[in-house]
Design an enzyme around this catalytic site. Structure first.
Site, short mmCIF file in Angstrom:
data_model
loop_
_atom_site.label_atom_id
_atom_site.label_comp_id
_atom_site.label_asym_id
_atom_site.label_seq_id
_atom_site.Cartn_x
_atom_site.Cartn_y
_atom_site.Cartn_z
N ASP A 45 2.18 -5.83 -17.42
CA ASP A 45 3.60 -5.64 -16.34
C ASP A 45 3.39 -5.26 -15.28
OD1 ASP A 45 3.31 -3.44 -16.58
OD2 ASP A 45 4.61 -2.57 -16.81
N SER A 46 1.86 -5.23 -15.18
CA SER A 46 1.54 -5.55 -13.08
C SER A 46 2.09 -6.69 -12.67
CB SER A 46 0.08 -5.27 -13.34
OG SER A 46 -0.84 -5.90 -14.15
N ASP A 84 2.21 -6.75 -22.42
CA ASP A 84 2.62 -4.72 -22.31
C ASP A 84 4.56 -5.12 -22.35
OD1 ASP A 84 0.75 -3.41 -21.07
OD2 ASP A 84 0.99 -4.33 -19.17
N LYS A 114 0.81 -3.81 -25.76
CA LYS A 114 0.78 -2.43 -25.24
C LYS A 114 1.70 -1.74 -24.81
CE LYS A 114 -1.42 -2.35 -21.34
NZ LYS A 114 -0.59 -0.84 -20.29
N GLU A 116 2.79 3.16 -22.98
CA GLU A 116 2.77 3.41 -22.38
C GLU A 116 3.40 4.67 -22.79
OE1 GLU A 116 3.31 2.88 -17.98
OE2 GLU A 116 2.39 0.95 -18.11
N GLU A 182 -6.12 5.46 -18.45
CA GLU A 182 -5.42 4.86 -16.44
C GLU A 182 -5.53 5.61 -15.66
OE1 GLU A 182 -2.56 2.42 -13.38
OE2 GLU A 182 -2.72 2.66 -15.75
#
Length: 281
Positions: A45-46, A84, A114, A116, A182
């Site tokens: 999602d970056s 993501d 993925k 977070e 990260e």
């Protein structure tokens, strides 16, 4: 070459073979990643910041992720494709997470998703895994929570170290097949990597993770900006080459050096005579 699977990544950890992972957001980048020999491609999602111009990853939607994941899938054959789950799509109950993850796999073609977060996500991870959805965890700095926690290195206090260790163990127990670490201090990232049986993929977390991931646009400097994360390494300066090429193109157009005869299609002499009644100019 044989397609990379979740099982193969876990075998690579057991055998001490480093895992190479990179982001991709479109078809041509995916093709380049495929030919480079990477093991895992992440549609992060970056893309919100790198491709769409947002200030954070928070505005990225599930529709955005499906769109870009589908494009990347068309360019890949061998690497494992992870996508993501964007902001809030997996924090509103297990069913919401299953629905969003299902879209990324069915519509986008992702092999895995993925998420977070730490041990609070363990039930959601377990539900997805039970449904046949491979899940990669992500702990340490959490970009989706930047408005709450900010951008800072994790693993600098006893409390943070304990949290990271507990999070990693809980996610592994819930069935996550790998973890992104990260911006975690190197010593703590090493301890976490040794404590869990699943692979750890570091980004800004030092030398002792089981693999590494970088954003494509960072490692090839594909940007007009000057910012580069301190943990990233430049392997090619594509941005400068592209800018120089575009600048020269503009100069050639303005000075009428482009196009020239080499880049022109010509009609036949007969057609020119018929249309204009004269010789070719």
């Amino acid at each position: 070459m044989q397609r990379v699977t979740v099982g193969r990544l876990q075998k690579m950890k057991r055998e001490g073979k480093p895992i190479a992972m990179v982001t991709a957001y479109d078809f041509p980048t995916a093709q380049l990643a495929e030919k480079s020999g990477v093991d895992v491609v992440l549609v992060g999602d970056s893309l919100g910041m790198v491709v769409l111009g947002y200030e954070s990853t928070v505005p990225v939607t599930i529709a955005d992720m499906v769109h870009h994941t589908r494009a990347v899938r068309r360019g890949l054959a061998r690497p494992l494709l992870v996508a993501d789950l964007p902001f809030l799509t997996y924090h509103q109950g297990e069913q919401a997470a299953l629905t969003a993850a299902g879209r990324l796999m069915q519509e986008g073609g992702a092999t895995a998703v993925k998420m977070e977060g730490g041990r609070e996500l363990a039930p959601t991870v377990a539900a997805c895994v039970a449904a046949g959805i491979p899940v990669m965890g992500h702990i340490g700095l959490l970009p989706q929570a930047v408005h709450q926690t900010g951008y800072r290195i994790r693993g600098k206090s006893v409390h943070e170290v304990e949290q990271l260790q507990q999070d990693a163990e809980a996610l592994a127990a819930a069935g996550a097949f790998a973890l992104v670490l990260e911006c975690v201090t190197e010593e703590v990232a090493r301890a976490v990597s040794e404590a869990v049986a699943i692979p750890t993929i570091g980004i800004g977390s030092g030398r002792y993770c089981d693999g590494q991931v970088l954003v494509f646009h960072d490692l090839v400097r594909f940007s007009a900006g000057d910012f580069l994360p301190s943990f990233a390494k430049t392997y090619a300066d594509v941005g400068t080459a592209v800018r120089e090429g575009l600048t020269q193109y503009v100069k050639d157009v303005k000075s009428k050096r482009f196009p020239d005869s080499e880049h022109t299609f010509r009609a036949s002499d007969e057609l020119v005579q018929q249309l204009y009644g004269g010789e070719r100019v």
